[in-house]
Design an enzyme around this catalytic site. Structure first.
Site, PDB file in Angstrom:
ATOM      1  N   TYR A 121      39.259  39.784  50.897  1.00  0.00           N
ATOM      2  CA  TYR A 121      39.425  39.277  52.256  1.00  0.00           C
ATOM      3  C   TYR A 121      38.192  39.555  53.096  1.00  0.00           C
ATOM      4  O   TYR A 121      37.275  40.263  52.676  1.00  0.00           O
ATOM      5  CB  TYR A 121      40.686  39.850  52.904  1.00  0.00           C
ATOM      6  CG  TYR A 121      40.590  41.285  53.402  1.00  0.00           C
ATOM      7  CD1 TYR A 121      40.571  42.367  52.525  1.00  0.00           C
ATOM      8  CD2 TYR A 121      40.524  41.556  54.771  1.00  0.00           C
ATOM      9  CE1 TYR A 121      40.498  43.672  52.998  1.00  0.00           C
ATOM     10  CE2 TYR A 121      40.454  42.860  55.255  1.00  0.00           C
ATOM     11  CZ  TYR A 121      40.442  43.920  54.362  1.00  0.00           C
ATOM     12  OH  TYR A 121      40.361  45.205  54.834  1.00  0.00           O
TER      13      TYR A 121
ATOM     14  N   LYS B 218      35.763  44.155  49.377  1.00  0.00           N
ATOM     15  CA  LYS B 218      36.801  44.104  50.412  1.00  0.00           C
ATOM     16  C   LYS B 218      38.078  43.546  49.768  1.00  0.00           C
ATOM     17  O   LYS B 218      38.442  42.376  49.944  1.00  0.00           O
ATOM     18  CB  LYS B 218      36.323  43.270  51.611  1.00  0.00           C
ATOM     19  CG  LYS B 218      36.954  43.678  52.935  1.00  0.00           C
ATOM     20  CD  LYS B 218      36.145  43.182  54.123  1.00  0.00           C
ATOM     21  CE  LYS B 218      36.881  43.262  55.447  1.00  0.00           C
ATOM     22  NZ  LYS B 218      37.355  44.574  55.863  1.00  0.00           N
TER      23      LYS B 218
ATOM     24  N   HIS C  28      48.347  40.567  33.334  1.00  0.00           N
ATOM     25  CA  HIS C  28      47.240  41.231  34.025  1.00  0.00           C
ATOM     26  C   HIS C  28      45.920  40.488  33.859  1.00  0.00           C
ATOM     27  O   HIS C  28      45.158  40.351  34.800  1.00  0.00           O
ATOM     28  CB  HIS C  28      47.079  42.675  33.527  1.00  0.00           C
ATOM     29  CG  HIS C  28      48.183  43.593  33.967  1.00  0.00           C
ATOM     30  ND1 HIS C  28      49.492  43.405  33.607  1.00  0.00           N
ATOM     31  CD2 HIS C  28      48.167  44.696  34.755  1.00  0.00           C
ATOM     32  CE1 HIS C  28      50.238  44.353  34.140  1.00  0.00           C
ATOM     33  NE2 HIS C  28      49.461  45.155  34.855  1.00  0.00           N
TER      34      HIS C  28
ATOM     35  N   GLU D  19      33.788  56.900  54.761  1.00  0.00           N
ATOM     36  CA  GLU D  19      34.062  56.000  55.888  1.00  0.00           C
ATOM     37  C   GLU D  19      35.436  56.322  56.452  1.00  0.00           C
ATOM     38  O   GLU D  19      35.997  57.367  56.139  1.00  0.00           O
ATOM     39  CB  GLU D  19      33.968  54.545  55.425  1.00  0.00           C
ATOM     40  CG  GLU D  19      34.907  54.201  54.291  1.00  0.00           C
ATOM     41  CD  GLU D  19      34.808  52.750  53.804  1.00  0.00           C
ATOM     42  OE1 GLU D  19      34.263  51.905  54.534  1.00  0.00           O
ATOM     43  OE2 GLU D  19      35.299  52.476  52.698  1.00  0.00           O
TER      44      GLU D  19
END
Ligand code: PDD
Length: 284
Positions: free
Chosen positions: A31, A146, A100, A179
């Site tokens: 995303y 991401k 998978h 982070e």
């Protein structure tokens, strides 16, 4: 509210995805979050470059060229009311029998884009700063992707919320800062801004880049390098950045004040520079 799904714009109520979508079954997708100021997507090219990096990381072909993405995103911006929005782009490996391994032959990816109103942090929060907890970074070794598989980030953020805090600051190997659960973190010591390096252990933030560019352009001492856990706890100031929260001061860490417990001089300076940048560059 209008959304984009697989080639069409539609009201969100009409958007449907199969229960066999690999995003739903495996979290097999990536995303992006792109802020929109005055109906213009901020740093679209950089966000699309990061999207390409994420897609490459999961071996999924980009369903659109940069100009196709630009057309889709701009049309979605026009179809939604707010002047300031944030776009959520979500691409999964598509709908296939549960296995998978990747479907053979490949199936069409699912492409979804949502627009939400962008609300930046209220003045009270800028004045007080936020409280954070530190937690062990127990995520995988490809945090530069991401990925929509955000369960670790969800659990880490929830731990922060349950401690009455706004964000969890992640410490890897009990040794160094990576982070936040959904943000980048900077340390300030003796007037210098310290930023962890963009490697496989953190998401390369677009806001992180803006902050470092502003520091460079305005003669603010800064250094990109590993930042130790001890440096986090001995910081004069801690800063958080993300597309939706811009830049915030972290004034409480694990229940103790950071520095004097108030947003500091570096925060004031960078926040002001960021707002000027937004007004003069992003909104034009
Ligand atoms: N998250 N690190 C992580 C793990 C993030 O999820 C984000 C942003 C950032 C900051 O990146 P940027 O400055 O490009 O927003 C760093 C978005 C906002 C989200 O998941 O909603």
């Amino acid at each position: 509210m209008a959304i984009y799904l697989n080639g069409s714009f539609m009201p969100i109520e009409d958007a449907k995805v199969s229960v066999l979508d690999r995003g739903f079954i495996f979290g097999d997708g990536v995303y992006e979050v792109i802020p929109v100021y005055s109906r213009r997507a901020f740093r679209m090219a950089e966000h699309l470059k990061r999207l390409q990096h994420s897609l490459d990381g999961i071996k999924l072909a980009n369903p659109h060229s940069e100009s196709e993405w630009s057309d889709i995103l701009n049309e979605l911006i026009q179809r939604n009311e707010p002047e300031d929005q944030y776009l959520y782009l979500h691409i999964t490996r598509g709908v296939a029998k549960r296995d998978h391994a990747f479907p053979v032959p490949p199936v069409a990816p699912t492409v979804f884009v949502l627009s939400n109103p962008l609300t930046t942090p209220p003045p009270e929060l800028l004045q007080s700063g936020i409280a954070c907890i530190t937690v062990q970074d127990n995520r995988w070794l490809r945090c530069d992707i991401k990925s929509i598989a955000l369960l670790p980030n969800v659990l880490l953020r929830q731990a922060a919320v349950e401690a009455g805090c706004a964000e969890a600051i992640l410490i890897r190997d009990d040794a160094f800062l990576t982070e936040g659960a959904a943000s980048n973190i900077f340390v300030v010591k003796d007037g210098k801004l310290l930023a962890p390096p963009k490697d496989n252990l953190m998401l390369p933030g677009i806001t992180y880049d803006v902050i470092l560019e502003l520091a460079a352009a305005n003669g603010i001492p800064h250094e990109v390098r590993r930042v130790s856990k001890a440096e986090v706890f001995n910081a004069d100031e801690l800063l958080l950045t993300s597309s939706t929260r811009e830049v915030l001061a972290i004034t409480t860490l694990d229940g103790k004040p950071v520095g004097n417990g108030k947003p500091g001089a570096m925060f004031a300076r960078l926040h002001k520079l960021y707002q000027t940048f937004k007004r003069e560059v992003m909104r034009k």
